[in-house]
Design an enzyme around this catalytic site. Structure first.
Site, PDB file in Angstrom:
ATOM      1  CG  ASP A 166      -1.704   1.209   1.434  1.00 44.48           C
ATOM      2  OD1 ASP A 166      -2.661   1.509   0.578  1.00 44.48           O
ATOM      3  OD2 ASP A 166      -1.499   1.919   2.285  1.00 44.48           O
ATOM      4  CD  GLU A 225      -2.026   2.840  -3.389  1.00 43.89           C
ATOM      5  OE1 GLU A 225      -2.785   3.834  -3.670  1.00 43.89           O
ATOM      6  OE2 GLU A 225      -1.915   2.522  -2.220  1.00 43.89           O
TER       7      GLU A 225
END
Length: 607
Positions: free
Chosen positions: A260, A296
């Site tokens: 993330d 990401e």
């Protein structure tokens, strides 16, 4: 694993905690209805350690300097949530039946992101396991679970986790998670896990009380002080995350991890923590089976996606491509606020560049970021280095009401744009329920203690005050309260909707597209010529993209992403692989491409 509690071959268990800020640490054990505290020996480097004659199932925690009592920061399970005691788990007790599993090639990936708690009415790992046949029939090849790290309360997206080694008890026990992964492998499905290494949640993180060097004021993130990856005592912090990545891959047999928001990981060291984790995975589980690591990264740093001379990833397999989402979203909705402003000037040009070259922003100035240059060149990377999507948890949930794309755009637009990204050479991702156009929103939800809950609710509404639609306090008051159980309840998928002809039609349509992908696109992905794709925009309404193949043939996309017919410079030749049209006369007729029509073709090699 150097952290946490480990069963000993000689019997009993070793307990180990890094607490450099503590003067003394005791181990608290629940015995005969009471808690007994035993002093741990201080070791070099701020470690405390002890060996105790207990076995699996024992409940334990640590007392710091005779006062604060905390769970194990490397707990494998928290049966009573983040503030309760940890449970001693035997990682070798589960009898795996997937020993022959070696994973699947990344080219075959069709990702399906889901939230365990809201994917089924049960809200458990077992509930997900019961829907594996559905996912396989859709054409999904890889399930991506939103973060499982133990979070406070009964409901959370997972990005407020505070115990990264403990899968949240609300979804089941560790054995239930292993059963899910094992069952998926038996059906030839990969399983990925989303991990959060950029911050801890705001409730239940006790590390600063006894391990202050875990954080640094040298860097700051949107969540406050950064995790210390590059300062004094950073070695132990880095090991914590390296072992966490290996833990999920080895102990739970996950096929890959999604990292993330790595742009929020601050690390000036060389190699940085992302490179170190990738190297550790390659040396470990990556030697025995296919393991895929996905980023990401809003910074669009293509360096992490580099390939070696054989075309294998040097570090990370792929990255979520926010650029293509934003271009698709603007094309679907005509929205231009926030970061969509960077794509509003020419959404099809940005979309075409993503399809042909990877990123839309490859060192280009971003108006949304006050002219700051964003990204690195990506043209020479293979299309499979990018994960493409029209929806995901962020892009739905960061909206005030958590609306899905089918609530914001008409069917013709959604189907045309879906036909683009689902058949494009990049790896596609669906968000849970997208395959049947589920009507359930996916708003942000959580379950914090009273004081923090009020702050989160007020902060959420204040966040949207800068938008014209929410300038009025009354309008902001209608934004769902993240802590209200009803907000979470709205997000739970209604599987009964599949009996509705409209939703059944969407499901059949997605199955058809993904069958075409498996049959026509995936076998050709290894033969795409790197850096050779090209695109052109036709009259600001149409898009033409070519991907040359090694044998001389060419994969072609021809799309009219507007409500008016589009004149073509002659009908493209080649075999039709798939045609999406909202009119009876097909996508291409009389030298024109119909409204919101998409055609995929395979052009033969020219003599």
């Amino acid at each position: 694993m150097p952290f946490g509690a480990e069963l000993s071959e000689q019997g009993g268990a070793r307990f180990r905690i890094w607490a450099p800020s503590a003067r003394a640490v005791e181990l608290g054990l629940a015995r005969d209805g009471r808690e007994e505290f035993l002093p741990l020996d201080r070791r070099d480097g701020g470690w405390y350690e002890g060996h105790v004659g207990v076995g699996p199932g024992a409940r334990y925690r640590y007392r710091i300097d005779g006062g604060l009592v905390v769970p194990d920061p490397a707990s494998r399970f928290q049966p009573d949530d983040v503030h309760g005691p940890s449970e001693l788990i035997d990682p070798g007790a589960w009898e795996w039946t997937d020993r022959a599993w070696r994973g699947r090639p990344w080219d075959e990936a069709v990702l399906y992101e889901l939230h365990v708690g809201s994917f089924t009415p049960e809200g458990t790992y077992a509930g997900v396991q019961g829907r594996l046949d559905h996912l396989k029939a859709v054409g999904v090849t890889a399930i991506e679970l939103m973060p499982l790290a133990d979070f406070p309360g009964a409901r959370n997206w997972g990005y407020d986790g505070v115990l990264p080694f403990a899968p949240d008890s609300r979804y089941g026990r560790p054995e239930d998670l292993k059963a899910l992964v094992q069952a998926a492998h038996a059906k030839n499905l990969m399983v990925f896990l989303d991990v959060v290494y950029n911050h801890f949640g705001p409730e239940g993180n006790y590390l600063s009380a006894y391990a202050a060097p875990f954080f640094t004021e040298r860097h700051h993130t949107p969540w406050g002080a950064a995790i210390n990856f590059d300062g004094e005592d950073a070695r132990t912090v880095r090991d914590y995350y390296v072992h966490n990545a290996l833990y999920w891959l080895e102990e739970y047999h996950f096929d890959g991890l999604r990292f993330d928001a790595v742009h929020a990981i601050m690390d000036d060291s060389e190699p940085d923590i992302l490179s170190e984790i990738a190297a550790a995975v390659a040396r470990g589980p990556g030697r025995e089976r296919l393991v895929h690591l996905v980023l990401e990264n809003d910074a669009n740093q293509s360096r992490y996606l580099a390939r070696d001379d054989a075309g294998r990833p040097r570090f990370y397999t792929a990255q979520w491509n926010d650029d293509i989402h934003h271009a698709l979203h603007v094309s679907a909705t005509d929205e231009t606020g926030g970061y969509y402003a960077d794509y509003a000037d020419a959404p099809l040009r940005h979309l075409g560049r993503c399809l042909a070259e990877g990123f839309a922003y490859q060192g280009d100035p971003s108006a949304f970021r006050d002219g700051e240059k964003r990204g690195e060149p990506s043209r020479d990377l293979p299309p499979t280095a990018f994960v493409n999507f029209l929806q995901n948890h962020d892009q739905i949930g960061n909206r005030a009401f958590g609306e899905r794309i089918t609530d914001l755009a008409d069917t013709a637009r959604v189907r045309a744009l879906s036909a683009v990204f689902l058949l494009a050479p990049g790896v596609p991702l669906l968000f849970m329920g997208e395959e049947w156009a589920a009507r359930q929103p996916f708003p942000f939800f959580c379950d914090f203690g009273p004081e923090l809950a009020r702050a989160v609710t007020e902060g959420r509404r204040k966040e949207f005050a800068r938008f014209p639609a929410f300038s009025d306090p009354e309008a902001r008051s209608r934004i769902p309260d993240p802590n209200d159980p009803a907000t979470f309840g709205e997000a739970v998928l209604d599987w009964g909707a599949l009996t509705n002809p409209e939703h059944a039609g969407w499901l059949a349509w997605h199955r058809e597209l993904l069958a075409v992908r498996a049959r026509e696109i995936v076998p050709r992905l290894p033969r795409l010529r790197p850096g050779a794709a090209r695109f052109r925009v036709i009259e600001d309404r149409g898009l033409y993209v070519e991907w040359p193949l090694e044998e001389g043939a060419t994969l072609v996309l021809c799309a009219n992403l507007s409500a008016e017919p589009l004149a073509l410079d002659g009908r493209p030749n080649g075999r039709e692989l798939y045609v999406q049209s909202e009119t009876d006369d097909g996508a291409m007729s009389g030298g024109r491409l119909g409204p919101w029509s998409v055609a995929w073709l395979l052009q033969p090699a020219t003599a």
